[in-house]
Design an enzyme around this catalytic site. Structure first.
Site, PDB file in Angstrom:
ATOM      1  N   TYR A 158       0.995  -1.119   0.058  1.00  0.00           N
ATOM      2  CA  TYR A 158       0.042  -0.013   0.133  1.00  0.00           C
ATOM      3  C   TYR A 158       1.149   1.257   0.274  1.00  0.00           C
ATOM      4  CZ  TYR A 158      -4.213  -2.736   1.494  1.00  0.00           C
ATOM      5  OH  TYR A 158      -5.529  -3.579   1.447  1.00  0.00           O
ATOM      6  N   THR A 181     -22.198   3.824  -2.834  1.00  0.00           N
ATOM      7  CA  THR A 181     -22.182   5.091  -1.798  1.00  0.00           C
ATOM      8  C   THR A 181     -23.068   5.991  -2.407  1.00  0.00           C
ATOM      9  OG1 THR A 181     -20.766   6.220  -3.038  1.00  0.00           O
ATOM     10  CG2 THR A 181     -19.954   5.013  -1.113  1.00  0.00           C
TER      11      THR A 181
END
Length: 347
Positions: free
Chosen positions: A53, A244
């Site tokens: 990451y 969302t």
């Protein structure tokens, strides 16, 4: 914030886990530290990261930066003992970390020691295998995954080597528990069997994709997880932000994930819109925030240990954490089930 048992570890983890893969790319160190402070103050005690990451977008030059950011916060904040910290060793592939090598004893040990240094800690609570050496059907690979091409003996030897290395790292105090990610039911069963036979670390969790739009885990994995106490740590539970509603009607918010990866890791397909639209309609019908409805649905599943959330803004973070206080009634769940039966895996 409710707590749930992490496998058979004896650890209690918050049912909301703070995901971190935007830190160091979409989020600055200062923003990441603010997220960690807010999350811990809200009752979150579980952080998830990985040696590769940030990944939005992934670049070999920034691999490990997220762990470094977590490390500086842990060093400054002083609440390491309150945090259950999870990270991962990357599997083979074209990402460039360690030249894309498969996971073996040497790679696993080197990766673990690098992570410890970046995280500025002396132990990792949950060390996870990011994906198996032999591949799997995850990341939209169910169309091409071919287990009939695998060498069974090689696969089992690889699992045994990982488990034996995990035992050594446990003995040295560098990791406490082992988890898997992007694994299959067969692979997980072999980890459990070999660990049981050899007395090596038991798999405690499975980090796989799970959302309203991707419910493969409802099948054989739910049974294995129930009987073996291997709980799900669900990732992409908002389907990369699709659930969302922020992309509805062709919207493309500045700085959003879809501006970086147009099809959001293969999730945008010809089959997506009808199902996604219906789920957003259900949220509106019942007066629910669509992101909170999607996360609350995951939290309603009996095999779920923790939902991994990710946010690029504090408003998004607060919305996701507050989903822990949302309970879906029977009418909402019935509406969701109708959509699922019509479009079971629309991506």
């Amino acid at each position: 914030m409710k707590m749930r048992k992490l496998g058979r570890t004896g650890l209690d983890v918050s049912e909301i886990c703070l995901g971190t893969m935007t830190w160091g790319s979409q989020n600055s160190e200062e923003e990441a530290h603010a997220q960690m402070r807010y999350a811990v103050d809200a009752g979150v005690n579980f952080f998830d990261t990985a040696e590769m990451y940030p990944t939005t977008p992934f670049a070999i030059e920034t691999a490990g930066r997220t762990e470094e950011i977590i490390g500086t916060w842990l060093a400054e904040d002083g609440r390491r003992d309150e945090i259950v910290l999870a990270t991962k060793v990357i599997g083979p592939g074209g990402h460039g970390v360690d030249g894309g090598r498969p996971i073996d004893a040497a790679k696993m040990r080197t990766a673990c020691e690098r992570s410890l240094k970046r995280l500025q800690t002396d132990h990792i609570d949950l060390y996870q295998i990011h994906w198996p050496n032999r591949g799997s059907y995850h990341f939209r690979q169910s169309w091409t995954y071919a287990p009939d091409k695998q060498d069974k003996a090689e696969a089992l030897d690889g699992i045994a080597e990982i488990l034996e290395t995990a035992q050594a790292l446990v003995d040295e105090g560098k990791i406490r528990h082992l988890g898997l990610s992007n694994e299959t039911v067969w692979g997980t069963a072999q980890y459990l069997r070999i660990a049981g036979e050899k007395g090596w670390p038991r798999v405690q969790s499975m980090q796989n994709e799970y959302s309203l739009l991707h419910r493969i885990y409802d099948l054989d994995f739910a049974e294995l997880g129930h009987h073996e106490d291997v709980g799900l740590l669900s990732y992409s539970s908002l389907a990369g932000g699709l659930l969302t509603g922020k992309y509805e009607g062709g919207k493309l918010p500045e700085g959003s994930r879809r501006t970086i990866n147009e099809n959001i890791g293969g999730r945008v397909t010809d089959y997506l819109e009808p199902a996604l639209g219906r789920y957003l309609d259900i949220a509106r019908k019942h007066g629910l925030d669509p992101a909170q409805m999607a996360l609350a649905f995951c939290l309603s599943k009996p095999f779920l240990t923790s939902v991994i959330i990710g946010a690029t803004t504090m408003d998004q973070l607060k919305t996701c954490i507050d989903a822990a206080d949302v309970t879906l009634d029977d009418a909402v769940l019935a509406d969701i089930e109708q959509v699922h039966r019509k479009w079971p895996i629309p991506m």
